[in-house]
Motif scaffolding. Structure first.
Motif, short mmCIF file in Angstrom:
data_model
loop_
_atom_site.label_atom_id
_atom_site.label_comp_id
_atom_site.label_asym_id
_atom_site.label_seq_id
_atom_site.Cartn_x
_atom_site.Cartn_y
_atom_site.Cartn_z
N GLN A 44 0.82 -1.21 0.00
CA GLN A 44 0.00 0.00 0.00
C GLN A 44 0.85 1.26 0.00
OE1 GLN A 44 -2.42 0.58 3.51
NE2 GLN A 44 -3.03 2.63 2.91
N ASP A 45 1.83 1.32 0.88
CA ASP A 45 2.61 2.54 1.04
C ASP A 45 3.44 2.84 -0.21
OD1 ASP A 45 1.54 2.77 3.55
OD2 ASP A 45 3.32 2.06 4.60
N ASP A 51 2.34 5.45 11.56
CA ASP A 51 1.81 4.09 11.66
C ASP A 51 2.91 3.13 11.26
OD1 ASP A 51 -0.74 4.33 12.59
OD2 ASP A 51 -1.74 4.09 10.66
N LYS A 84 -2.08 5.56 8.32
CA LYS A 84 -2.62 4.80 7.20
C LYS A 84 -3.90 5.41 6.65
CE LYS A 84 0.15 1.29 6.37
NZ LYS A 84 1.35 1.84 7.02
N THR A 108 -2.81 8.06 4.43
CA THR A 108 -2.23 7.50 3.21
C THR A 108 -3.32 7.14 2.21
OG1 THR A 108 -0.32 6.67 4.44
CG2 THR A 108 -0.76 5.65 2.31
N SER A 120 0.20 -6.18 1.56
CA SER A 120 0.94 -5.75 2.75
C SER A 120 1.08 -6.84 3.80
CB SER A 120 0.25 -4.53 3.39
OG SER A 120 0.19 -3.44 2.49
N ARG A 148 -3.30 -1.77 8.35
CA ARG A 148 -4.01 -1.46 7.11
C ARG A 148 -5.52 -1.42 7.34
NH1 ARG A 148 -2.38 -3.47 1.07
NH2 ARG A 148 -4.40 -3.28 0.06
N GLY A 169 -6.50 1.66 9.47
CA GLY A 169 -6.41 2.87 8.67
C GLY A 169 -7.56 2.99 7.68
#
Length: 243
Positions: A14-15, A134, A172, A175, A197, A222, A225
């Motif tokens: 994800q990041d 996070d 998150k 994000t 993730s 995740r 978030g």
């Protein structure tokens, strides 16, 4: 090396997916680098190519996505010992207070290899998804670590190089919001369904927040978030300028 050309550390999670979209939006030239280091969730590497293609096609980004580079450093890290990130070991907290998913020096190695490649490719910026807001307490995710590495790499290469961490002070939920700002619902859905993730590499079930075991620390972060993002809760550390 130019500060308008970036190399994104792109794992398939994800990041890093959000960082890739952000880099395409901000830089004139973008390439990606990934690492096989013996991670038990190596399924993330299978997600990289289709995720790259989808993100690149979503928007008329400022930059066109350039080549992808993959390095295999598994043997070197294996020689240094196992962790719950690289072996089938139950995830737990160590006596040092860190989760045993911490791979000592991993981000430092990633940045060193990335900087060497960037030097040869004429790329002046390394973009990574390291985050203090996070995260699992990993010391190589801290902003102080990134600033020290930037200084050391610049000195060692005898050229300025920037380590850019757009998620450093975003949680998150923030994000997810950044992804929405960059590419709307289409980018959010792409990251939700195509990124990976989960530390255990589980892609059996698609949850509201994406694929995963729903039990490891990465899934917990995740999922939490996503819930805050969907609820529209106030962000934690969601400043745009990193303050």
């Amino acid at each position: 090396m130019t500060s308008q050309a970036a190399l994104v550390l792109f794992s398939g999670g994800q990041d890093s997916a959000t960082c890739l979209a952000d880099a395409l939006d901000r830089f004139d030239r973008v390439e990606t680098i990934g690492f096989f280091y013996g991670q038990r969730h190596a399924v993330e590497l299978e997600c990289r190519a289709p995720l790259r293609r989808t993100i690149a096609a979503l928007q008329p980004w400022r930059a066109t996505l350039g080549p992808d580079h993959m390095l295999d450093i598994a043997a070197a890290l294996a020689a240094l010992g196992e962790t719950a990130m690289t072996a089938d070991i139950e995830i737990a907290t160590t006596a040092a207070g860190l989760p045993n998913t911490f791979v000592p020096g991993r981000n430092l190695l990633f940045l060193t290899y990335a900087a060497a490649l960037a030097y040869r490719r004429g790329l002046g910026v390394l973009v990574g998804g390291m985050c203090e807001t996070d995260y699992s307490g990993y010391p190589d995710c801290r902003n102080d670590t990134m600033r020290a590495m930037q200084s050391a790499l610049g000195l060692g290469l005898d050229r300025p190089i920037i380590i850019d961490t757009p998620l450093m002070y975003r949680d998150k939920a923030a994000t997810w919001r950044l992804a929405e700002t960059l590419g709307g619902a289409a980018l959010v859905e792409t990251i939700r369904t195509e990124s990976h993730s989960c530390y255990k590499g589980d892609r059996a079930v698609l949850h509201d927040w994406g694929y995963g075991c729903a039990a490891c620390p990465a899934c917990d972060l995740r999922a939490a978030g996503w819930a805050r993002y969907r609820a529209g809760a106030a962000p934690g550390g969601d400043t745009m300028d990193g303050t």
